[in-house]
Structure formats: structure tokens, C-alpha cells
Design an enzyme around this catalytic site. Structure first.
Site, PDB file in Angstrom:
ATOM      1  CG  HIS A  75      77.110   7.990  42.323  1.00  0.00           C
ATOM      2  ND1 HIS A  75      77.531   8.417  43.552  1.00  0.00           N
ATOM      3  CD2 HIS A  75      77.546   8.920  41.438  1.00  0.00           C
ATOM      4  CE1 HIS A  75      78.192   9.554  43.423  1.00  0.00           C
ATOM      5  NE2 HIS A  75      78.206   9.884  42.142  1.00  0.00           N
ATOM      6  CD  GLU A  91      77.479   3.248  44.885  1.00  0.00           C
ATOM      7  OE1 GLU A  91      78.436   3.448  45.648  1.00  0.00           O
ATOM      8  OE2 GLU A  91      77.329   3.899  43.820  1.00  0.00           O
ATOM      9  CB  CYS A 144      79.086   9.416  47.645  1.00  0.00           C
ATOM     10  SG  CYS A 144      77.438   9.358  46.886  1.00  0.00           S
ATOM     11  CB  CYS A 187      75.396   5.983  47.106  1.00  0.00           C
ATOM     12  SG  CYS A 187      75.419   6.502  45.373  1.00  0.00           S
TER      13      CYS A 187
END
Length: 147
Positions: free
Chosen positions: A77, A79, A105, A108
Site C-alpha cells: 500500500h 502508506e 486499512c 497500514c
């Protein structure tokens, strides 16, 4: 009119997300401290690995809904990539702000909390209620930037 710092960085993160190689969702992230950009990240496969845009998306093929079965996605992801970039280059992100084009999410969020990021500016939502619960519990300042 001159944009606020949050407006400015959210505009930049919209450009960062254009580098995404995900077939389902383009996400960009930007880590900032003292109004200076430290790192950027977008969702895509790890260094040296094939991208979904080149070989297809397993989650798409299996019809897995957004927010579920992250372990089947070959991409990291945005992040995670921004935080990983800081680690790779020895940049402290303690007490920084993370700008991201969608709500993180829960996976993360755990990394965000443990990395020392103290402020999160994000747009929209994500189907993961645990995410916001964890961030609030950890005392992360949350700003939903829906402009």
C-alpha cells in the site's frame, strides 16, 4: 488564493497516486514534517517484482471485495511504501504528518502508529472500521479532508 498547507500537500499526493500500478485503486501517500516533504509512496509491487498492470490482479480474478484478503495482493500500500522509503534512506518520520488519498486499512494503520506518525490527513473512507478505531486509540490526530 494561496492554498493551506493541507490543501497544498493533498494536491501533491493526488499527483503521487498517478504512479500507482494497481488495477483496482490508485492511492498516493506523502510524509511531511515541518512543512517539508520527507517521502512519497504509491500502491504497487515491491522493488523488482512484476506489477499487476503487467500480469493481472489475483484479487480481481478471484472477485475479492475491497478491504478483504490483503495477503493475496502483490502490491504494497502507498502508506507502507512511503514509510518503507523513509526506512530505506534513514529518514526519521517520528512526529510527522501522513497525507493519503484514502483512509488507511487496519494493516497500514498499525504501521503508521508504530512508525511515530502523529497526524493523518486522508480523503474518503475505506471498508475497514478497525482502522479508525486503532488510530483513535493510539492518539493519532485524524483529519478527513473531503474537499
Amino acid at each position: 488564493m494561496r492554498p493551506s498547507w493541507d490543501e497544498y500537500f493533498m494536491e501533491i499526493v493526488d499527483v503521487v497516486k498517478k504512479r500507482s500500478t494497481c488495477l483496482r485503486r490508485q492511492v498516493g501517500a506523502l510524509i511531511v514534517k515541518d512543512n517539508s516533504i520527507l517521502t512519497t509512496g504509491y500502491n504497487g509491487s515491491p522493488r523488482g517484482c512484476a506489477h499487476c498492470e503487467d500480469i493481472g490482479c489475483m484479487r480481481e480474478q478471484l472477485n475479492i471485495p475491497s478491504g478483504e484478503r490483503h495477503e493475496l495482493c502483490r502490491a504494497s500500500h502507498a502508506e507502507q511504501n512511503a514509510i518503507g522509503q523513509a526506512a530505506r534512506h534513514g529518514i526519521s518520520i517520528k512526529d510527522s504528518t501522513l497525507y493519503v488519498t484514502c483512509q488507511p486499512c487496519s494493516l497500514c494503520s498499525k504501521v503508521i502508529i508504530n512508525s511515530g506518525i502523529t497526524r493523518l490527513v486522508y480523503r474518503g473512507d475505506y471498508p475497514d472500521s478497525l482502522s479508525i478505531q486503532l488510530l483513535k486509540e493510539a492518539g493519532i490526530e485524524l483529519i478527513c479532508f473531503d474537499k
